[in-house]
Design an enzyme around this catalytic site. Structure first.
Site, PDB file in Angstrom:
ATOM      1  N   ILE A  86       0.874  -1.171   0.000  1.00 15.33           N
ATOM      2  CA  ILE A  86       0.000   0.000   0.000  1.00 15.33           C
ATOM      3  C   ILE A  86       0.914   1.225   0.000  1.00 15.33           C
ATOM      4  CG2 ILE A  86      -2.067  -1.051   1.025  1.00 15.33           C
ATOM      5  CD1 ILE A  86      -1.272  -0.088   3.732  1.00 15.33           C
ATOM      6  N   ASP A  87       0.406   2.325  -0.533  1.00 14.79           N
ATOM      7  CA  ASP A  87       1.235   3.518  -0.693  1.00 14.79           C
ATOM      8  C   ASP A  87       1.696   4.058   0.663  1.00 14.79           C
ATOM      9  OD1 ASP A  87       0.747   3.393  -3.421  1.00 14.79           O
ATOM     10  OD2 ASP A  87      -1.025   4.672  -3.283  1.00 14.79           O
ATOM     11  N   LYS A  88       2.781   4.801   0.618  1.00 16.29           N
ATOM     12  CA  LYS A  88       3.378   5.389   1.825  1.00 16.29           C
ATOM     13  C   LYS A  88       2.338   6.115   2.692  1.00 16.29           C
ATOM     14  CE  LYS A  88       6.673   9.098   2.960  1.00 16.29           C
ATOM     15  NZ  LYS A  88       6.001  10.398   2.861  1.00 16.29           N
TER      16      LYS A  88
ATOM     17  N   THR B 299      -0.950   5.825   2.632  1.00 16.60           N
ATOM     18  CA  THR B 299      -2.160   5.048   2.907  1.00 16.60           C
ATOM     19  C   THR B 299      -1.876   4.216   4.153  1.00 16.60           C
ATOM     20  OG1 THR B 299      -2.699   4.922   0.552  1.00 16.60           O
ATOM     21  CG2 THR B 299      -3.728   3.283   1.983  1.00 16.60           C
TER      22      THR B 299
ATOM     23  N   ARG C  17      -6.984   5.643  -6.064  1.00 15.50           N
ATOM     24  CA  ARG C  17      -6.714   7.072  -6.263  1.00 15.50           C
ATOM     25  C   ARG C  17      -6.991   7.490  -7.711  1.00 15.50           C
ATOM     26  NH1 ARG C  17      -0.721   7.450  -3.990  1.00 15.50           N
ATOM     27  NH2 ARG C  17      -0.983   9.682  -4.414  1.00 15.50           N
TER      28      ARG C  17
END
Length: 303
Positions: free
Chosen positions: A137-139, A141, A237
């Site tokens: 998962i993104d930084k 998130t 996103r």
């Protein structure tokens, strides 16, 4: 070293070779491909070319993918929020602002550094930089991630992701007031040709499906739950932006005037999968982080 052969199709003729090769895999950046071309790892019809070579239809491209640089990930003591752990798998709740695995420029302070200190046994399928990491998962998130502690578990969890049998539900706050209660976005995703660091909806992109439902309407914002059918880079996103409701706080895909949250309001709240060894289904739920709860209260109040 891995080798790959690709024949240039009609829709790619006239493209620069660095562009044509970088679109073959969303993990490859154009800069990286240009270095491969310089090093002689990309041949066209058996010959070396420069990055600005214009492709012709039926050109045969041979790509030799160099072994990744081994940047040693160092175990670091961290206060990890572990939801479940046994000999095969671990489920951890990642905080907002933490990078999942080391990369050039982010060698310490990542989730992988903390996991390596916490447990010595992590699968090695992804090599030294990403031990145990099955999905990311993104930084910015927050939320739940499954981690494999051996190769058997890793293969099982990856297969479940491919078969779309893993439950992944995210909570998000988006700009705009979504009028309908439920929706599905089915739009292929790939690298943005104008900005290689971003993803966008492209005709020749990878299949991507996001389902969403409205939890609460908050004036100029909507609180939603999104369920992933596929797990492409930045999928929620990009999909929510595509239908006109970008995520609040998103510096990359949000509007210029968005909320100052230090990143998108997105939380991976529910994660469910079959245990690799027993086949039993496990599901976990992590509550919203404090900043997210506070934001909802403020939006309710303003509304």
């Amino acid at each position: 070293m891995e080798r790959m052969v690709h024949t240039i199709l009609e829709n790619q003729k006239g493209d620069r070779i660095d562009k044509a090769v970088s679109t073959l895999n969303e993990e490859w950046s154009r800069t990286q491909v240009q270095q491969w071309i310089k090093d002689g790892n990309v041949l066209v019809n058996g010959k070396q070319v420069k990055s600005n070579y214009k492709c012709a239809e039926n050109d045969v491209i041979e790509i030799t993918i160099p072994e990744p640089e081994e940047l040693d990930a160092i175990p670091e003591e961290m206060d990890l929020d572990i939801y479940y752990e046994d000999g095969d798998v671990l489920v951890v709740n990642k905080p907002k602002g933490m990078v999942v695995h080391p990369a050039p420029g982010h060698l310490t302070g990542t989730l992988v550094n903390g996991l390596m200190h916490h447990c010595k046994d992590l699968s090695g399928i992804n090599g030294v930089l990403r031990p145990g990491i099955v999905h990311r998962i993104d930084k910015d998130t927050s939320g739940l991630l499954m981690v494999a502690k051996n190769d058997m578990a890793h293969e099982s969890l990856v297969n479940q992701l491919v078969e779309k049998s893993v439950t992944r539900k995210y909570k998000a706050i988006v700009h705009g007031n979504i009028p309908h209660d439920y929706g599905t976005v089915d739009a292929p995703l790939g690298r943005d040709p104008k900005d290689r660091q971003s993803m966008t909806v492209v005709d020749n992109g990878k299949h991507a499906v996001t389902h969403f439902q409205v939890i609460e309407r908050l004036g100029n914002f909507t609180f939603v739950e999104c369920q992933l059918e596929t797990g492409r880079t930045h999928q929620i996103r990009v999909h929510m932006k595509y239908i006109g409701y970008p995520l609040a706080g998103d510096p990359k895909y949000g509007p210029k005037k968005t909320l100052e949250l230090g990143g998108q309001a997105l939380h991976a709240g529910v994660l469910g999968f079959k245990h690799p060894r027993t086949g039993e289904y496990h599901e976990f739920e992590a509550p919203l982080p404090a900043y997210f709860d506070k934001l909802i209260e403020e939006l309710r109040h303003n509304h």
